[in-house]
Design an enzyme around this catalytic site. Structure first.
Site, short mmCIF file in Angstrom:
data_model
loop_
_atom_site.label_atom_id
_atom_site.label_comp_id
_atom_site.label_asym_id
_atom_site.label_seq_id
_atom_site.Cartn_x
_atom_site.Cartn_y
_atom_site.Cartn_z
N GLU A 1 -9.04 -2.88 15.28
CA GLU A 1 -7.63 -3.18 15.44
C GLU A 1 -7.10 -2.29 16.56
O GLU A 1 -7.01 -2.71 17.68
CB GLU A 1 -6.88 -2.94 14.12
CG GLU A 1 -5.43 -3.34 14.21
CD GLU A 1 -4.90 -4.04 12.98
OE1 GLU A 1 -5.64 -4.23 12.02
OE2 GLU A 1 -3.72 -4.42 12.99
N GLU B 1 -2.99 4.74 5.46
CA GLU B 1 -2.25 3.49 5.70
C GLU B 1 -1.41 3.10 4.48
O GLU B 1 -0.32 2.55 4.61
CB GLU B 1 -3.24 2.37 6.01
CG GLU B 1 -2.62 1.02 6.27
CD GLU B 1 -3.64 0.00 6.73
OE1 GLU B 1 -4.84 0.17 6.42
OE2 GLU B 1 -3.24 -0.97 7.40
C1 BGC Z 1 -1.54 -2.85 11.36
C2 BGC Z 1 -0.20 -2.24 11.19
C3 BGC Z 1 0.79 -3.18 11.78
C4 BGC Z 1 0.72 -4.41 10.94
C5 BGC Z 1 1.73 -5.46 11.12
C6 BGC Z 1 -1.58 -4.11 10.59
O1 BGC Z 1 -2.79 -4.75 10.60
O2 BGC Z 1 -2.57 -1.99 11.02
O3 BGC Z 1 -0.09 -0.95 11.31
O4 BGC Z 1 2.06 -2.68 12.00
O5 BGC Z 1 -0.56 -4.97 10.96
O6 BGC Z 1 2.24 -5.65 9.90
#
Ligand code: BGC
Length: 841
Positions: free
Chosen positions: A465, A726
């Protein structure tokens, strides 16, 4: 205190930068000592600011005659104190390249022989389509003494350059990540000392990087986001003692061959087969007649811009804390810290062809093996194939998010270190207090910043990501600004954000824009395009952050699509209050609160630039949105639709409630927090403690801070976290369970701004009017120092038997309103102040 002094001089928020662009660079300085009564800025005999109207200014825009390209300008700031003494501080900047002549060159990808080692190497090529990293070289002769040499260099992909075998510069992952369709950064390096008389060699290795490697998470578009193979452009500008100049640039005369880096990818990892090395290729005297001529791929220089911020650097190394044997030839190293970077490994002499593999992970499973489930498709695997002799391995074109590394293929590994990489933002804040667990939390927040400020502010460094998500950056920004001087880092990234703005005015969810990721901006995500510039302006005092046209285009876009002022349409993927553990905040309420906030901040930004008509129009719009919000979501008693913590937080923080409903709403917020603990996701969390304490419930904010049951910050600390997770409780499907995601670390700003109490008055910019309001809670002492844009701010308080003691340092040109815990208020000028009270209210 008689004397006055400017220090920390910077140009466009960097110390002595090379490659400054633009006609009006900003020159800034910090202040120490007495309040200046006069201030004068001069550039090289070329321009004088005249005595500035504001003697305590901390920055000015150059407004002299046009600056020449590739030229060093000395500048100085002279201050006078009330007693007549003066002091002068000096610095310099150098302007960038203006007209490129060099060609883009590459190794013809169709001509590359796939001579990878068997097994893993072939697997890498077959499954990932990665090619060996091309080496490119050019030799040239210098016949006269060189007085100055600058290398202007960039790549579509990543580059590492050397002159006569010595690395040029110390940037990692250069030229950094931008949306290459709009902008491609080049670096300017002073390489004078690397050149010699006679034959010289400029040698460059290229890798795919963000350009043609894997980036993001979309399986339909895992790689090749901007191009298919890496390309190089470089110009070496030589100035000789007699004043003549010469340029050695990339052109058809360069030669290329693959070397020992068999593949390198940001997410997959890197493979070195030292048996394929071409020793001496970076040095004069190497015979490259067997190498191929490069491919000239074009002459387009339109997207090249100088790098506006400090590069990613290898900032420090952490030795393995433990090395545990997990098999006959495998070990797991624990670095004691979750981080972003790579492993540096000393290899002994080995039978040629011995393969050593390094895999990375944030956690271990119950058997002590790497748990890589949360990496998704990021293989994060580095491989080295020995040619025989002992060596030290460190990959050059990849990085991983990890605390643990498994090393396979060696009966006994030599020295194992983790090399920590991040954008090299200067650190500006320190915070300490009487609770060691809060100190650990503060360290975790700082490590989250290190691991996620890598060329762009990312969500997380470990899984596939690692994108520049706007909301994550928005909520964490106030914390980041205390920890480090992030002005240049965000100035760069705001260009990425604006590059991603659509012709309709829409901001994205991630910047740099990358194909395959939901492109239409969501509430709280896209609004970062307004919120971030405003916060940077208030922190650093540079109105250049405020691009009113871009901000207003966003507000008008939402307005056009939602004429009744409730933001229902064009909400992109509407991520709501992402990862909130509690009941969902109504989406339209959340969106409309952000719509108002963006309109409100853009109206203020317009005013800063003297655009009165725009300011009035946007102010009226913000007022109308507020009216619509109240009518739609606020009851007569101050209850909000949905009755959620984040709903109240947004309404209170963004000034959305009528006067008579503020106190009831704040009371209801406190009730919900008392009953359930924190129920906020990414958007609400940064407001939680600040809003509670602003409404008289600092006690409750402290209770949250020190809470240890999940969800809470100290739950993570008690469970061994070394970065911010997270999810509040660290329990989620592995595909969405990162252990280095800084959004919940946004509490960091409240440690400085709440516990220590460093703040500024609502209309104040760059800490001109400080508000010092320590919130001791149950702590016995706390100390914070902050190297602000104006100068050093310090707060230190301690509770003793004889009362509460507070020391405050106010920088020159500033005043402070100090709120003591017994309810007293004092107004103080710049300087050091001590306060004691015997009682606390
Ligand atoms: C990310 C987040 C991001 C989000 C959007 C995720 O997959 O890791 O940090 O803001 O997607 O909701």
């Amino acid at each position: 205190m008689g004397s006055v002094r400017a220090y920390g001089l910077s140009c466009d928020h960097r110390t002595t930068p090379l490659g400054v662009s633009g006609a009006t660079p900003r020159l800034s300085w910090r202040l120490a000592g007495a309040d200046p009564v006069a201030c004068l800025v001069e550039v090289d005999g070329l321009w004088s600011s005249g005595e500035l109207a504001d003697p305590a200014a901390i920055g000015v825009r150059y407004a002299g005659p046009p600056l020449r390209p590739r030229t060093r300008y000395d500048w100085r700031v002279t201050l006078r104190a009330a007693d007549g003494t003066t002091s002068t501080a000096r610095s310099w900047f150098e302007t960038g390249q203006d007209r490129w002549t060099a060609a883009w060159i590459a190794a013809d990808p169709d001509a590359v022989e796939h001579v990878d080692p068997p097994t893993d190497g072939e697997w890498a090529l077959r499954d990932h389509g990665l090619l060996p990293c091309p080496q490119l070289r050019r030799s040239f002769t210098i016949g006269a003494p060189v007085t100055a040499a600058r290398l202007h260099i960039s790549a579509k992909g990543l580059y590492e350059a050397a002159i006569n075998g010595t690395r040029a510069g110390d940037a990692q992952l250069a030229p950094g990540w931008t949306d290459y369709r709009h902008r491609l950064q080049y670096q300017t390096l002073d390489v004078t000392s690397l050149l010699t008389g006679g034959e010289n060699v400029l040698a460059v290795t290229l890798a795919d990087g963000w350009w043609s490697g894997f980036a993001g998470f979309d399986p339909r578009r895992p790689g090749y986001h901007y191009g298919r193979f890496p390309e190089l452009i470089a110009e070496l500008h030589l100035t000789f003692a007699d004043g003549t100049t010469r340029v050695v640039g990339t052109d058809a005369a360069w030669r290329t061959a693959p070397g020992h880096v068999r593949h390198a990818d940001l997410l997959k990892g890197e493979c070195h087969d030292l048996r394929s090395a071409t020793p001496g290729w970076e040095l004069p005297g190497f015979d490259d007649s067997g190498w191929r001529p490069v491919l000239v791929t074009g002459h387009d220089h339109g997207t090249l811009v100088p790098s506006p911020d400090e590069p990613v650097r290898a900032v420090t190394r952490l030795p393995a804390v433990t090395l545990t044997r997990t098999g006959p030839d495998s070990h797991v190293a624990d670095f004691g810290q979750n981080l972003a970077g790579r492993v540096r490994l000393a290899l002994p002499e080995l039978p040629p062809g011995t393969r050593v593999t390094i895999r990375h992970a944030e956690t271990l499973d119950a058997q002590g093996r790497l748990d890589t489930a949360n990496l998704r498709t990021a293989d994060a695997t580095d491989t080295i194939v020995s040619a025989g002799p002992a060596t030290v391995f460190e990959p050059a074109f990849t990085y991983h998010g990890f605390r643990y590394a498994e090393i396979t293929g060696l009966p006994r590994p030599g020295d194992v270190e983790a090399v920590v990489l991040h954008s090299d933002t200067p650190w500006t804040g320190t915070f300490t207090c009487s609770d060691p667990e809060i100190e650990q939390l503060r360290r975790n927040i700082e490590w989250g910043q290190r691991g996620n400020f890598v060329s762009v502010p990312t969500d997380c460094p470990q899984r596939d990501e690692r994108l520049g998500w706007l909301a994550d950056a928005q909520v964490f920004l106030p914390t980041a600004c205390f920890n480090a001087d992030v002005a240049a880092f965000f100035a760069k990234w705001l260009r990425d954000v604006r590059d991603a703005q659509t012709p309709e005015g829409g901001f994205p969810n991630v910047a740099p824009r990358i194909s395959g990721v939901a492109e239409e901006g969501a509430p709280g995500w896209a609004d970062a395009g307004v919120i971030i510039p405003w916060h940077l302006y208030r922190t650093y005092g540079d109105a250049g952050f405020l691009d009113v046209d871009s901000m207003a285009a966003w507000v008008d876009f939402v307005h056009r699509n939602n004429p009744d002022l409730i933001w229902r349409f064009r909400t992109g993927p509407h991520y709501a209050d992402w990862l909130a553990p509690g009941p969902a905040t109504p989406r339209e309420l959340l969106a409309t609160a952000f719509f108002h906030h963006s309109a409100d901040l853009t109206a203020r930004a317009a005013l800063v630039h003297g655009r009165i008509r725009d300011a009035e129009r946007l102010r009226a719009l913000a007022d109308d949105i507020r009216d619509a919000f109240i009518k739609t979501f606020v009851s007569a008693t101050g209850r909000l639709t949905g009755d959620t913590q984040t709903g109240y937080l947004l309404a209170l923080a963004f000034g959305l409630l009528p006067g008579d409903r503020i106190a009831p709403a704040a009371r209801r917020l406190a009730e919900l927090v008392e009953e359930h603990g924190p129920q906020t996701g990414f958007l609400g969390v940064s407001l939680l403690c600040p809003v509670l304490s602003a409404h008289g419930r600092a006690d409750l904010a402290h209770t949250l801070l020190r809470r240890t049951a999940p969800p809470s910050w100290l739950y993570q600390v008690r469970n061994g976290a070394t970065t911010i997770w997270e999810r509040w409780d660290g329990r989620g499907a592995p595909s969405m369970n990162s252990f280095n995601h800084y959004a919940f670390g946004s509490i960091g700003a409240w440690l400085y701004g709440g516990v220590a109490g460093i703040g500024q008055a609502p209309g104040s910019v760059a800490y001109r009017e400080l508000v010092i309001r320590p919130l001791p809670g149950d702590l016995t002492w706390a100390r914070a120092e902050y190297e602000s844009a104006r100068g050093r701010i310090a707060v230190s308080w301690e509770r003793r038997d004889d009362g509460f003691h507070l020391d405050v340092t106010v920088p020159p040109g500033a005043t402070a309103t100090v709120h003591l815990p017994d309810g007293q208020t004092r107004q103080v000028p710049s300087g050091d102040h001590h306060f004691s009270t015997t009682e606390e209210s």
